[in-house]
Design a protein around this motif. Structure first.
Motif, PDB file in Angstrom:
ATOM      1  N   UNK A  94       0.836  -1.197   0.000  1.00 40.28           N
ATOM      2  CA  UNK A  94       0.000   0.000   0.000  1.00 40.28           C
ATOM      3  C   UNK A  94       0.875   1.254   0.000  1.00 40.28           C
ATOM      4  N   UNK A  95       1.876   1.268   0.850  1.00 42.28           N
ATOM      5  CA  UNK A  95       2.798   2.410   0.916  1.00 42.28           C
ATOM      6  C   UNK A  95       3.563   2.539  -0.394  1.00 42.28           C
ATOM      7  N   UNK A  96       4.079   1.432  -0.921  1.00 40.00           N
ATOM      8  CA  UNK A  96       4.831   1.476  -2.183  1.00 40.00           C
ATOM      9  C   UNK A  96       3.966   2.029  -3.307  1.00 40.00           C
ATOM     10  N   UNK A  97       2.725   1.591  -3.369  1.00 43.86           N
ATOM     11  CA  UNK A  97       1.820   2.074  -4.421  1.00 43.86           C
ATOM     12  C   UNK A  97       1.597   3.579  -4.289  1.00 43.86           C
ATOM     13  N   UNK A  98       1.244   4.018  -3.092  1.00 40.84           N
ATOM     14  CA  UNK A  98       0.898   5.430  -2.905  1.00 40.84           C
ATOM     15  C   UNK A  98       2.108   6.365  -2.948  1.00 40.84           C
ATOM     16  N   UNK A  99       3.305   5.825  -2.770  1.00 37.65           N
ATOM     17  CA  UNK A  99       4.504   6.659  -2.896  1.00 37.65           C
ATOM     18  C   UNK A  99       4.945   6.816  -4.343  1.00 37.65           C
ATOM     19  N   UNK A 100       4.461   5.953  -5.218  1.00 39.69           N
ATOM     20  CA  UNK A 100       4.951   5.960  -6.601  1.00 39.69           C
ATOM     21  C   UNK A 100       3.878   6.262  -7.635  1.00 39.69           C
ATOM     22  N   UNK A 101       2.632   6.187  -7.256  1.00 45.89           N
ATOM     23  CA  UNK A 101       1.546   6.249  -8.227  1.00 45.89           C
ATOM     24  C   UNK A 101       0.563   7.346  -7.841  1.00 45.89           C
ATOM     25  N   UNK A 102       0.130   8.147  -8.814  1.00 43.84           N
ATOM     26  CA  UNK A 102      -0.850   9.197  -8.503  1.00 43.84           C
ATOM     27  C   UNK A 102      -2.138   8.600  -7.931  1.00 43.84           C
ATOM     28  N   UNK A 103      -2.764   9.343  -7.030  1.00 45.62           N
ATOM     29  CA  UNK A 103      -4.009   8.879  -6.418  1.00 45.62           C
ATOM     30  C   UNK A 103      -5.131   8.837  -7.449  1.00 45.62           C
ATOM     31  N   UNK A 104      -6.024   7.907  -7.253  1.00 38.64           N
ATOM     32  CA  UNK A 104      -7.185   7.757  -8.128  1.00 38.64           C
ATOM     33  C   UNK A 104      -8.384   8.377  -7.433  1.00 38.64           C
ATOM     34  N   UNK A 105      -9.143   9.151  -8.166  1.00 40.84           N
ATOM     35  CA  UNK A 105     -10.352   9.777  -7.625  1.00 40.84           C
ATOM     36  C   UNK A 105     -11.548   8.873  -7.924  1.00 40.84           C
ATOM     37  N   UNK A 106     -12.427   8.737  -6.935  1.00 38.22           N
ATOM     38  CA  UNK A 106     -13.640   7.955  -7.136  1.00 38.22           C
ATOM     39  C   UNK A 106     -14.543   8.720  -8.087  1.00 38.22           C
TER      40      UNK A 106
END
Length: 180
Positions: A94-106
């Motif tokens: 989860x941390x790796x994803x959010x540190x490297x990938x832009x957030x997705x908006x619902x």
């Protein structure tokens, strides 16, 4: 009721981890590695993997409760260690994803949007609360304070199960909006 030496030994770590993990996740959720000058690839493949790990955690928790209710103590212990391991693996991904990938908006509208944000908010708040609960529950078992372990486990189990299941639900609800 006084704490055992094992409970005393781990109490500072429980407090430190219960504060550090949510603060670190919040910080790392906002700060991307690129902001720090680190050129890291995005990891868009991680959400279905860590959602699956949440699902596995939920199944393991249910089987672990069944095991202890049926006197299978060693199986229960192994399953609970597996559930903790799954939660740690989830956290790293989860941390790796959010540190490297832009957030997705619902992208949903109307009632589904409010439902999504309700589930997300309760998931986040309870995922913070579950950290000390899991740690205290585990340490009480290590200390062989099973009376106190059972008492807190009755609170820990349903909340942890809710967090694991809603992690999957949040993923399923937002996944159509991911940009791959």
């Amino acid at each position: 009721m006084e704490n055992s030496p094992i409970e005393k030994k781990y109490s500072k770590w429980i407090i430190i981890l219960s504060i550090f993990i949510p603060v670190a996740v919040a910080f790392l959720f906002v700060v991307k590695l690129k902001d720090l000058g680190i050129d890291a690839p995005t990891l868009p493949f991680l959400p279905p993997i860590y959602a699956t790990i949440n699902g596995i955690t939920a199944i393991v928790l249910v089987i672990a409760v069944w095991a202890i209710k049926n006197g299978k103590i060693q199986l229960h212990q192994n399953l609970m260690k597996t559930a903790i391991g799954c939660s740690l693996l989830f956290l790293v991904m989860y941390i790796a994803y959010h540190m490297t990938t832009p957030s997705t908006k619902f992208g949903g509208e109307g009632t589904i949007k409010y439902l999504y944000f309700f589930i997300l908010l309760t998931h986040i708040l309870l995922s913070i609360a579950i950290i000390p609960l899991v740690l205290v529950t585990y340490v009480r078992a290590l200390a062989e304070r099973f009376d106190r372990h059972r008492k807190i486990a009755r609170v820990t189990f349903p909340l942890w199960l809710y967090v694991a299941i809603t992690g999957v639900v949040v993923y399923l609800m937002i996944s159509p909006y991911y940009q791959y």
